[in-house]
Design a protein around this motif. Sequence first.
Motif, short mmCIF file in Angstrom:
data_model
loop_
_atom_site.label_atom_id
_atom_site.label_comp_id
_atom_site.label_asym_id
_atom_site.label_seq_id
_atom_site.Cartn_x
_atom_site.Cartn_y
_atom_site.Cartn_z
N PRO B 184 -14.19 60.05 4.84
CA PRO B 184 -14.43 58.59 5.49
C PRO B 184 -15.60 58.78 6.54
CG PRO B 184 -12.44 59.63 6.43
CD PRO B 184 -12.77 60.73 5.13
N PHE B 185 -16.27 59.86 6.15
CA PHE B 185 -17.40 59.98 7.31
C PHE B 185 -18.86 59.40 6.32
CE2 PHE B 185 -20.93 62.67 9.37
CZ PHE B 185 -20.37 62.41 10.67
N ARG B 186 -19.54 59.08 7.32
CA ARG B 186 -20.66 58.53 6.84
C ARG B 186 -21.78 59.54 6.90
NH1 ARG B 186 -23.43 53.44 5.66
NH2 ARG B 186 -25.43 53.33 6.89
N ILE B 187 -22.12 60.17 5.70
CA ILE B 187 -23.18 61.24 5.71
C ILE B 187 -24.64 60.67 5.63
CG2 ILE B 187 -21.83 63.03 4.73
CD1 ILE B 187 -23.06 62.15 2.20
N ARG B 188 -25.61 61.40 6.49
CA ARG B 188 -26.91 61.36 6.44
C ARG B 188 -27.69 62.12 5.22
NH1 ARG B 188 -25.40 61.82 11.48
NH2 ARG B 188 -26.02 63.88 11.54
N VAL B 189 -28.43 61.58 4.67
CA VAL B 189 -29.20 62.44 3.56
C VAL B 189 -30.53 62.02 3.75
CG1 VAL B 189 -27.10 62.90 2.12
CG2 VAL B 189 -28.67 60.91 1.84
N PRO B 190 -31.59 62.75 2.96
CA PRO B 190 -33.05 62.16 2.85
C PRO B 190 -32.99 61.20 1.78
CG PRO B 190 -32.61 64.76 2.70
CD PRO B 190 -31.26 64.06 2.68
N GLU B 191 -34.11 60.23 1.92
CA GLU B 191 -33.99 59.08 1.24
C GLU B 191 -33.81 59.28 -0.36
OE1 GLU B 191 -37.37 56.33 1.27
OE2 GLU B 191 -36.91 56.13 3.53
N THR B 192 -34.20 60.47 -0.77
CA THR B 192 -34.44 61.01 -2.29
C THR B 192 -32.87 61.09 -2.87
OG1 THR B 192 -35.03 63.13 -1.76
CG2 THR B 192 -36.79 61.55 -2.29
N ILE B 193 -31.87 61.45 -2.06
CA ILE B 193 -30.74 61.79 -2.49
C ILE B 193 -30.05 60.50 -2.82
CG2 ILE B 193 -28.68 63.35 -1.76
CD1 ILE B 193 -31.21 64.81 -2.11
N VAL B 194 -29.22 60.54 -4.03
CA VAL B 194 -28.19 59.36 -4.36
C VAL B 194 -26.54 59.76 -3.47
CG1 VAL B 194 -27.09 58.26 -6.06
CG2 VAL B 194 -29.33 59.20 -6.45
N VAL B 195 -26.37 58.55 -2.86
CA VAL B 195 -24.89 58.64 -2.29
C VAL B 195 -24.16 57.56 -2.85
CG1 VAL B 195 -23.74 58.78 -0.23
CG2 VAL B 195 -25.79 59.95 -0.40
N GLN B 196 -22.82 57.98 -3.34
CA GLN B 196 -21.89 57.05 -3.41
C GLN B 196 -20.86 57.33 -2.49
OE1 GLN B 196 -21.35 54.22 -5.99
NE2 GLN B 196 -23.61 54.00 -5.27
N ASN B 197 -20.24 56.25 -1.87
CA ASN B 197 -19.25 56.50 -1.01
C ASN B 197 -17.93 55.93 -1.74
OD1 ASN B 197 -20.57 57.51 1.50
ND2 ASN B 197 -21.52 55.61 1.50
N THR B 198 -16.82 56.68 -1.81
CA THR B 198 -15.48 56.09 -2.24
C THR B 198 -14.78 56.43 -1.08
OG1 THR B 198 -16.17 56.54 -4.85
CG2 THR B 198 -13.90 56.19 -4.13
N SER B 199 -14.59 55.63 -0.30
CA SER B 199 -13.64 55.90 0.64
C SER B 199 -12.33 55.26 0.61
CB SER B 199 -14.03 55.41 2.25
OG SER B 199 -12.93 55.73 2.85
N LEU B 200 -11.18 56.13 -0.13
CA LEU B 200 -9.89 55.59 -0.44
C LEU B 200 -9.36 54.93 0.80
CD1 LEU B 200 -8.55 58.58 -2.52
CD2 LEU B 200 -9.64 56.57 -3.05
#
Lengths: 217, 217
Positions: B184-200
């Motif tokens: 449930p934490f909103r992670i920070r990544v460089p722009e080039t990294i793909v993130v999909q959040n699945t927060s149950l």
Amino acid sequence: MAVRSRKMTDKIPEPTLRRLPWYLSNAKLMKEKGEKYVSSTQISRQINIDASQIAKDLSYVDISGRTRVGYEVDLLIQVLEDFLGFTNLHKAYLFGVGSLGGALLRDSGLSHFGLQIVGAFDINPNLVGTTVEGIPIYHTDEFEERRAKDGVKIGVLTVPINIAQDITDKMVAGGIQAVWNFTPFRIRVPETIVVQNTSLYAHLAVMFNRLNEIIKK
Amino acid sequence: MAVRSRKMTDKIPEPTLRRLPWYLSNAKLMKEKGEKYVSSTQISRQINIDASQIAKDLSYVDISGRTRVGYEVDLLIQVLEDFLGFTNLHKAYLFGVGSLGGALLRDSGLSHFGLQIVGAFDINPNLVGTTVEGIPIYHTDEFEERRAKDGVKIGVLTVPINIAQDITDKMVAGGIQAVWNFTPFRIRVPETIVVQNTSLYAHLAVMFNRLNEIIKK
């Protein structure tokens, strides 16, 4: 109370509800670091959401920040957990003890967020009558009778897509009021029934597609 | 080919990508019922999405329907599965073999949708060196070396929130290009990294809240 708080009068928007757990986890982190207060500006810096948005979201919750210092961390955690429904257990049934269903039965973490799966239903004779992590598996035919007794309102749907609609109809007819749908099937329900779709596969599809674009560059 | 298909030129919108698995599961259901063709109007009636929206979404995929009869079911399934990336396995690592992480390792269903978890990382000495469903658990310190060898691009994040950002940073530094974030934490990544959040937990929060509103009525 003379003043009616906002949460009593307005329906809280779904995007706000989805962001609140981020603020909660951030507050927990602050607490761990020994912080006593946290401001929306601080949260904003850490999770990359506009401070004004955070303040607006938190206005739905019954908490007020103090000028300059912000929100009391302990109180923020407690108020958010209460508000989000994580502090009292909501009983649920799970339908379909396949691979994903079995995995969810084993995920004791759900109970820390207010969901207590008290029973599962399947038609597989090898499963019916057994338990997973202490949770009994019943035959689907027993559902209506058990529900009337247990008063369960939430159903977790992890059946194969070809019976997803059938089982949903059975759930609704039997008195289930909220369906947490993990199937990639778009179920139809009466307007009064709450549905949350968690499609792991849709998230995978987005991830694979975006990853391919990066690799192509 | 003289005509460049749309999917080669446009970036497909995320809402479209999220809807395509619904059409896929609907097509699979049609196939099971013995149907040879399915039209966007038929799909529309079944899953309650505008037929024009469905046709528009499917225009991103390399398939064309025939007037009156619609799309060939077998072909639609094949093309969608290919397009969504479900037909070839994408190797992934999982970080954090707790309750949810362990559950995901046991969910063999993910591999039917193109995700193959080939290794997991944790620091718990009781877990390191063991396997779950044949998937080896390594010490987190081994990650960079292993990744360089295995060429894994996807990381599944199921660690506690207090180390979610640290582990994300390690993943990115070690060469991971896509993060499937279950925390449930909103992670920070460089722009080039793909993130999909699945927060149950976010889905639970929405479900509890809406359910309470119904019960209050």
